[in-house]
Scaffold this motif. Structure first.
Motif, PDB file in Angstrom:
ATOM      1  N   MET A   1       9.909  -7.928   4.002  1.00  0.00           N
ATOM      2  CA  MET A   1       8.885  -8.519   3.145  1.00  0.00           C
ATOM      3  C   MET A   1       8.145  -7.411   2.399  1.00  0.00           C
ATOM      4  N   MET A   2       7.975  -7.575   1.083  1.00  0.00           N
ATOM      5  CA  MET A   2       7.253  -6.600   0.290  1.00  0.00           C
ATOM      6  C   MET A   2       6.124  -7.299  -0.448  1.00  0.00           C
ATOM      7  N   LYS A   3       4.949  -6.769  -0.333  1.00  0.00           N
ATOM      8  CA  LYS A   3       3.797  -7.333  -1.017  1.00  0.00           C
ATOM      9  C   LYS A   3       3.146  -6.235  -1.836  1.00  0.00           C
ATOM     10  N   LYS A   4       3.092  -6.453  -3.164  1.00  0.00           N
ATOM     11  CA  LYS A   4       2.500  -5.457  -4.044  1.00  0.00           C
ATOM     12  C   LYS A   4       0.983  -5.525  -3.935  1.00  0.00           C
ATOM     13  N   ILE A   5       0.359  -4.373  -3.749  1.00  0.00           N
ATOM     14  CA  ILE A   5      -1.081  -4.319  -3.548  1.00  0.00           C
ATOM     15  C   ILE A   5      -1.679  -3.291  -4.496  1.00  0.00           C
ATOM     16  N   PHE A   6      -2.822  -3.612  -5.084  1.00  0.00           N
ATOM     17  CA  PHE A   6      -3.569  -2.651  -5.882  1.00  0.00           C
ATOM     18  C   PHE A   6      -4.975  -2.549  -5.310  1.00  0.00           C
ATOM     19  N   TYR A   7      -5.322  -1.350  -4.848  1.00  0.00           N
ATOM     20  CA  TYR A   7      -6.657  -1.119  -4.337  1.00  0.00           C
ATOM     21  C   TYR A   7      -7.439  -0.345  -5.383  1.00  0.00           C
ATOM     22  N   GLY A   8      -8.574  -0.836  -5.784  1.00  0.00           N
ATOM     23  CA  GLY A   8      -9.381  -0.148  -6.787  1.00  0.00           C
ATOM     24  C   GLY A   8     -10.829  -0.128  -6.398  1.00  0.00           C
ATOM     25  N   LEU A   9     -11.675  -0.561  -7.297  1.00  0.00           N
ATOM     26  CA  LEU A   9     -13.112  -0.495  -7.069  1.00  0.00           C
ATOM     27  C   LEU A   9     -13.580  -1.727  -6.314  1.00  0.00           C
ATOM     28  N   PHE A  10     -13.111  -1.860  -5.057  1.00  0.00           N
ATOM     29  CA  PHE A  10     -13.398  -3.084  -4.331  1.00  0.00           C
ATOM     30  C   PHE A  10     -14.509  -2.921  -3.298  1.00  0.00           C
ATOM     31  N   LEU A  11     -15.006  -1.713  -3.142  1.00  0.00           N
ATOM     32  CA  LEU A  11     -16.015  -1.498  -2.112  1.00  0.00           C
ATOM     33  C   LEU A  11     -17.385  -1.896  -2.627  1.00  0.00           C
ATOM     34  N   THR A  12     -18.066  -2.770  -1.898  1.00  0.00           N
ATOM     35  CA  THR A  12     -19.374  -3.247  -2.321  1.00  0.00           C
ATOM     36  C   THR A  12     -20.488  -2.293  -1.953  1.00  0.00           C
TER      37      THR A  12
ATOM     38  N   PRO B   1      -6.565   7.860  14.353  1.00  0.00           N
ATOM     39  CA  PRO B   1      -6.089   6.984  13.273  1.00  0.00           C
ATOM     40  C   PRO B   1      -5.055   5.956  13.692  1.00  0.00           C
ATOM     41  N   GLY B   2      -4.354   6.199  14.799  1.00  0.00           N
ATOM     42  CA  GLY B   2      -3.338   5.253  15.236  1.00  0.00           C
ATOM     43  C   GLY B   2      -3.799   4.296  16.316  1.00  0.00           C
ATOM     44  N   ALA B   3      -5.062   4.400  16.712  1.00  0.00           N
ATOM     45  CA  ALA B   3      -5.597   3.552  17.774  1.00  0.00           C
ATOM     46  C   ALA B   3      -6.234   2.290  17.182  1.00  0.00           C
ATOM     47  N   GLU B   4      -6.845   1.495  18.053  1.00  0.00           N
ATOM     48  CA  GLU B   4      -7.485   0.258  17.595  1.00  0.00           C
ATOM     49  C   GLU B   4      -8.753   0.541  16.800  1.00  0.00           C
TER      50      GLU B   4
ATOM     51  N   LYS C   1     -14.696   2.543  10.652  1.00  0.00           N
ATOM     52  CA  LYS C   1     -14.038   1.542   9.820  1.00  0.00           C
ATOM     53  C   LYS C   1     -12.845   2.172   9.128  1.00  0.00           C
ATOM     54  N   PHE C   2     -11.683   1.546   9.270  1.00  0.00           N
ATOM     55  CA  PHE C   2     -10.500   2.038   8.587  1.00  0.00           C
ATOM     56  C   PHE C   2     -10.638   1.808   7.078  1.00  0.00           C
ATOM     57  N   PRO C   3     -10.028   2.654   6.264  1.00  0.00           N
ATOM     58  CA  PRO C   3     -10.105   2.452   4.817  1.00  0.00           C
ATOM     59  C   PRO C   3      -9.591   1.089   4.357  1.00  0.00           C
ATOM     60  N   PHE C   4      -8.538   0.582   4.996  1.00  0.00           N
ATOM     61  CA  PHE C   4      -8.016  -0.744   4.685  1.00  0.00           C
ATOM     62  C   PHE C   4      -8.353  -1.699   5.829  1.00  0.00           C
ATOM     63  N   THR C   5      -8.667  -2.927   5.502  1.00  0.00           N
ATOM     64  CA  THR C   5      -8.956  -3.912   6.539  1.00  0.00           C
ATOM     65  C   THR C   5      -7.682  -4.428   7.191  1.00  0.00           C
ATOM     66  N   GLU C   6      -6.592  -4.466   6.447  1.00  0.00           N
ATOM     67  CA  GLU C   6      -5.315  -4.919   7.000  1.00  0.00           C
ATOM     68  C   GLU C   6      -4.736  -3.832   7.904  1.00  0.00           C
ATOM     69  N   LYS C   7      -4.142  -4.231   9.021  1.00  0.00           N
ATOM     70  CA  LYS C   7      -3.552  -3.267   9.948  1.00  0.00           C
ATOM     71  C   LYS C   7      -2.148  -2.885   9.498  1.00  0.00           C
TER      72      LYS C   7
ATOM     73  N   SER D   1       3.008  -3.189   0.741  1.00  0.00           N
ATOM     74  CA  SER D   1       3.108  -3.486   2.154  1.00  0.00           C
ATOM     75  C   SER D   1       4.565  -3.825   2.443  1.00  0.00           C
ATOM     76  N   GLN D   2       5.225  -2.965   3.183  1.00  0.00           N
ATOM     77  CA  GLN D   2       6.648  -3.122   3.448  1.00  0.00           C
ATOM     78  C   GLN D   2       6.891  -3.096   4.953  1.00  0.00           C
ATOM     79  N   ASN D   3       7.283  -4.241   5.482  1.00  0.00           N
ATOM     80  CA  ASN D   3       7.609  -4.360   6.909  1.00  0.00           C
ATOM     81  C   ASN D   3       6.489  -3.832   7.801  1.00  0.00           C
ATOM     82  N   GLY D   4       5.268  -4.181   7.452  1.00  0.00           N
ATOM     83  CA  GLY D   4       4.127  -3.806   8.265  1.00  0.00           C
ATOM     84  C   GLY D   4       3.563  -2.436   7.988  1.00  0.00           C
ATOM     85  N   LYS D   5       4.142  -1.707   7.025  1.00  0.00           N
ATOM     86  CA  LYS D   5       3.654  -0.380   6.677  1.00  0.00           C
ATOM     87  C   LYS D   5       3.119  -0.378   5.252  1.00  0.00           C
ATOM     88  N   PHE D   6       2.138   0.488   5.002  1.00  0.00           N
ATOM     89  CA  PHE D   6       1.653   0.640   3.640  1.00  0.00           C
ATOM     90  C   PHE D   6       2.317   1.860   3.025  1.00  0.00           C
TER      91      PHE D   6
END
Length: 343
Positions: A1-12, A155-158, A174-180, A235-240
């Motif tokens: 599974m591949m999901k195209k993602i664009f991260y930009g100025l999303f931090l509030t 970085p690899g822990a919970e 807080k991790f930079p991305f909310t998705e694991k 996002s490819q097979n659970g990896k960014f």
């Protein structure tokens, strides 16, 4: 599974200063007060460096005996060295260095669960005390907030941080991305630094253009502000996976002074894109630029130096940073950030 993602100025919490558009508008300077402390940095690969109380500690990343070298900033002379790699009870399998606001220097081995505390006196002699603690192979970097409190980057822990204070262990961050992501261990590795005057921890991610500040109050870390640049990836097979055509990474090095956060990065507007390395030790591809932020994460200036810079560290009691440069051999240089106020 591949999901195209664009991260930009999303931090509030904060408007980013890391985008190329904002970098174009930032004041650039190519003149700053600096001086060479010593050109006697004999190593095939200098590792991390730290500054405290008139000394610079630099690590010989490929050394096995006395791999930590202590240089007197005023004289430029090496006053002592310590730390050995090996399987012995007081030798290191995997070393992580840190300084404490008390002026002490620490070497930790999370694989062995061992910590050495080094105290340097005015003559350059040192004493050493050993402490044992629980092993933690998730740790990739750490910083001492005081002699008893350590923030470990995991970085690899919970959780992004594991905090040890005496017998107490806590987690946070807080991790930079909310998705694991399964490749979080590699994605979120980075640098930690601490300014005790402001009780402020700074985390800089190396894999992503991301910086965050945390306040340290009542034994807890609280996120203050964060900035992130534009990232294109999938996002490819659970990896960014960051797009090969847009390989935007994070800062290579992080340093704190009394009033500034400084990162080492390539200023593409001035230096151009990173050239292809001709060999594993092609230091000509190193960045030349220092990005200077205030503690509210406002990017104020970019210092475009003439040097290839490998490592930087700061002294939180002054506005001086120290850099290992390639000129063409390794040299240790002092850079006075406060001299920028005269520009």
């Amino acid at each position: 599974m591949m999901k195209k993602i664009f991260y930009g100025l999303f931090l509030t919490l904060f408007l980013t200063n890391c985008t190329s558009e904002r970098k174009t508008d930032v004041e650039r300077v190519n003149t700053v007060e600096c001086s060479v402390i010593t050109d006697s940095i004999f190593s095939s690969m200098p590792g991390s460096i730290f500054a405290m109380d008139g000394y610079v500690y630099w690590e010989d990343a490929m050394g096995t005996e006395n791999f930590i070298h202590v240089v007197d900033v005023k004289s430029g002379n090496e006053v002592c060295s310590f730390g050995n790699v090996g399987d012995g009870p007081d030798e290191f399998a995997y070393s992580l260095a840190s300084v404490s606001p008390s002026g002490n220097f620490f070497l930790n081995d999370p694989v062995k669960g061992m910590e050495h505390l080094y105290t340097i006196d005015g003559s350059g002699s040192y004493s050493m005390k050993t402490n044992r603690y629980g092993k933690n192979t998730d740790i990739t970097s750490l910083i001492h907030l005081d002699d008893e409190t350590v923030v470990n980057l995991t970085p690899g822990a919970e959780s992004l941080f594991c905090i040890n204070s005496g017998e107490k262990t806590d987690t946070g961050g807080k991790f930079p991305f909310t998705e694991k992501y399964e490749n979080a261990y590699y994605l979120y590795q980075g640098k930690l630094a601490y300014n005790p005057e402001y009780n402020l921890l700074v985390y800089s991610c190396m894999g992503l253009p991301y910086i965050a500040t945390y306040s340290w109050k009542n034994g807890k870390l609280s996120l203050e502000k964060e900035i992130i640049g534009e990232i294109e990836g999938s996002s490819q097979n659970g990896k960014f996976i960051i797009d090969k055509d847009d390989p935007v990474g994070g800062a290579m090095e992080l340093a704190l002074t009394r009033n500034y956060i400084v990162t080492l990065d390539r200023d593409v507007e001035v230096e151009g894109e990173k050239p292809e390395s001709k060999s594993l030790r092609d230091f000509s591809t190193l960045p030349h630029s220092l990005y200077v932020y205030d503690y509210d994460l406002n990017l104020s200036k970019i210092i475009n130096t003439e040097y290839c810079i490998l490592r930087i560290c700061g002294d939180t009691r002054t506005d001086e940073i120290y850099a290992i440069i390639v000129n063409p051999e390794f040299s240790l240089m002092k850079i006075n950030i406060s001299s920028l106020n005269n520009h």
